[in-house]
Design a protein around this motif. Structure first.
Motif, short mmCIF file in Angstrom:
data_model
loop_
_atom_site.label_atom_id
_atom_site.label_comp_id
_atom_site.label_asym_id
_atom_site.label_seq_id
_atom_site.Cartn_x
_atom_site.Cartn_y
_atom_site.Cartn_z
N ASP A 160 20.60 87.48 31.61
CA ASP A 160 19.31 88.12 31.22
C ASP A 160 18.27 86.79 30.87
N GLN A 161 18.76 85.79 30.35
CA GLN A 161 17.95 84.32 30.46
C GLN A 161 17.44 84.03 31.66
N LEU A 162 18.41 84.08 32.38
CA LEU A 162 18.11 83.44 33.89
C LEU A 162 16.99 84.34 34.70
N ILE A 163 17.46 85.59 34.49
CA ILE A 163 16.15 86.49 34.78
C ILE A 163 14.72 86.37 34.19
N ARG A 164 14.83 86.23 32.95
CA ARG A 164 13.57 85.74 32.48
C ARG A 164 13.00 84.70 32.64
N GLN A 165 13.77 83.44 33.11
CA GLN A 165 13.18 82.38 33.67
C GLN A 165 12.87 82.49 35.03
N GLY A 166 13.08 83.63 35.70
CA GLY A 166 12.66 83.59 37.02
C GLY A 166 13.46 83.13 38.08
N LYS A 167 14.75 82.68 37.65
CA LYS A 167 15.81 81.97 38.47
C LYS A 167 16.61 83.06 39.24
N ILE A 168 16.85 84.24 39.00
CA ILE A 168 17.37 85.27 39.55
C ILE A 168 16.69 86.55 39.15
N ARG A 169 16.83 87.49 40.36
CA ARG A 169 15.90 88.69 40.16
C ARG A 169 16.74 90.04 39.91
N TYR A 170 17.80 90.09 40.51
CA TYR A 170 18.74 91.18 40.33
C TYR A 170 20.15 90.89 40.09
N ILE A 171 21.07 91.50 39.42
CA ILE A 171 22.23 91.23 39.29
C ILE A 171 23.60 91.99 39.64
N GLY A 172 24.53 91.59 40.11
CA GLY A 172 25.55 92.58 40.41
C GLY A 172 26.99 91.83 40.14
N VAL A 173 28.05 92.49 40.91
CA VAL A 173 29.36 91.98 40.56
C VAL A 173 30.20 91.89 41.86
N SER A 174 31.39 91.68 41.95
CA SER A 174 32.19 91.79 43.05
C SER A 174 33.69 91.84 42.69
N ASN A 175 34.33 92.57 43.33
CA ASN A 175 35.74 92.80 43.18
C ASN A 175 35.96 93.27 41.58
N TYR A 176 35.38 94.04 41.04
CA TYR A 176 35.92 94.56 39.61
C TYR A 176 36.39 95.93 39.97
N SER A 177 37.33 96.17 38.92
CA SER A 177 37.92 97.44 38.74
C SER A 177 36.87 98.40 37.86
N GLY A 178 37.36 99.68 37.93
CA GLY A 178 36.16 100.55 37.38
C GLY A 178 36.18 100.20 35.92
N TRP A 179 37.25 99.89 34.98
CA TRP A 179 36.82 99.77 33.73
C TRP A 179 36.15 98.39 33.56
N HIS A 180 36.42 97.55 34.42
CA HIS A 180 35.51 96.10 34.19
C HIS A 180 33.95 96.37 34.10
N LEU A 181 33.77 97.12 35.27
CA LEU A 181 32.14 97.51 35.58
C LEU A 181 31.66 98.55 34.51
N MET A 182 32.54 99.42 34.28
CA MET A 182 31.86 100.62 33.20
C MET A 182 31.58 99.78 31.65
N LYS A 183 32.57 98.77 31.46
CA LYS A 183 32.56 98.23 30.25
C LYS A 183 31.30 97.53 30.19
N ALA A 184 30.76 96.80 31.26
CA ALA A 184 29.93 95.88 31.37
C ALA A 184 28.48 96.59 31.10
N LEU A 185 28.55 97.87 31.97
CA LEU A 185 27.18 98.67 32.04
C LEU A 185 26.84 99.16 30.47
N GLY A 186 28.24 99.48 29.72
CA GLY A 186 27.88 100.04 28.33
C GLY A 186 27.50 99.12 27.76
N VAL A 187 27.85 97.76 27.78
CA VAL A 187 27.39 96.67 26.89
C VAL A 187 25.85 96.37 27.01
#
Length: 340
Positions: free
Chosen positions: A143-170
């Motif tokens: 979030d900090q890096l997005i607010r600084q304009g250094k990145i625009r969108y974020i994603g993940v790679s090679n996550y399992s379902g619970w990894h990704l769902m937990k992160a989305l919940g947070v």
């Protein structure tokens, strides 16, 4: 070139993107290719002429050399293209040179910006899950890096379902930006992605960025039943990187691809890529190429579509028994309809 929304975001990406794992030619990935700046410029020219504007890289590709080659090759035309890069795998000898801690992510992004000669990354992805760092710390840093304009969108790679769902919940709980992409292995000889991650992507608005769409080089048209590996196959050097594929499944899929190739006049790689482009959640398929000919061949996967009958033939040839509980859930389509 068709453009598609990346997940539930407003960001549009080309249906095909170009992977730079062949850039640099250093270290463990050297067998993939050793494209240097001059040849990279030519490949990028061909991509841009075809409407392919998204270039995917990572800090571990040739120890950062891939990012450096890409950065040199795009000088003077950064505004013409999109850059995706990744971090979290070990990229140094120190205790903090790995993972998704605030320390590691900030340093990785700063180093990538320097190598790429740019002031922002269009899509930044976590290359793998880090169980040692709280998701709150990871997302607050992004979030900090997005607010600084250094990145625009974020994603993940090679996550399992619970990894990704937990992160989305947070992310939802704290008002942090959500992951809009999951870069995942998916191919006609590797359809595990469909069991949980695809339904999750549909439900949560996460677009799929497909890596190794030709099944780790198995769907190039060079592998045939009862024949040895071709002399130039990268499977000689890199088979240990990818997942095992039962021979009977591989040859069943290749037989079906041969039938569709005869019907369409398209090559086996073009058919395998086109099949992926018709799957739910797929936003972009990352293609690679060591030379112009391979690149032009792969670009031929767009601008046409397999018929429903041809898709069904490939589906039937590539189906495997799912792991529990997915085989059980699949038996109750009334309550658990397949992704569409």
């Amino acid at each position: 070139m068709e453009y598609r929304r990346l997940g539930a975001s407003g960001f549009k990406v080309p249906a095909l993107s170009f992977g730079t794992g062949t850039f640099g030619g250093v270290g463990r990935l050297a067998p993939w290719g050793a494209t240097q700046v001059e040849e990279a410029r030519r490949l990028i020219d061909i991509c841009l002429d075809a409407g392919l504007t998204l270039f995917d890289t990572a800090d571990i590709y040739s120890g950062g050399a891939a990012e450096s080659v890409l950065g040199e090759a795009i000088k003077g035309r950064r505004d013409k293209l999109l850059i995706s890069t990744k971090a979290t795998f070990r990229n140094g000898e120190g205790p903090n040179d790995v993972g998704s801690s605030r320390f590691a992510l900030i340093r990785a992004v700063e180093a990538a910006l320097t190598r790429l000669h740019t002031d922002h990354i269009d899509l930044f992805q976590l290359h793998g899950y880090d169980a040692q760092t709280p998701p709150e710390e990871v997302l607050q840093t992004l979030d900090q890096l997005i607010r600084q304009g250094k990145i625009r969108y974020i994603g993940v790679s090679n996550y399992s379902g619970w990894h990704l769902m937990k992160a989305l919940g947070v992310a939802d709980r704290h008002g942090f930006p959500r992951y809009v992409a999951h870069q995942a292995y998916y191919s006609l000889v590797g359809r595990d992605f469909e069991w949980e991650l695809m339904p999750l992507g549909i439900d949560q608005g996460v677009g799929t960025v497909v890596w190794s769409p030709l099944g780790w080089g198995r769907l190039t048209g060079k592998l045939r039943r009862g024949q040895p590996l071709p002399a130039q196959s990268r499977l000689h050097e890199t088979a240990d990187f990818g997942p095992p594929v039962p021979e009977e499944l591989l040859y069943r899929v290749v037989d079906a691809l041969d039938e569709v190739a005869a019907e369409t006049g398209k090559s086996i790689p073009q058919i395998a890529l086109n099949w992926l482009l018709q799957r739910p959640t797929v936003a972009t398929v990352v293609i690679g190429a060591r030379n112009e000919d391979q690149l032009r061949q792969n670009l031929g996967a767009v601008g046409w579509n397999l018929t429903p009958e041809q898709v069904a033939k490939l589906d039937a040839a590539s189906v495997t028994t799912r792991a529990y509980p997915y085989w059980h859930q699949a038996g109750f389509a009334e309550r658990n309809p397949p992704p569409v």
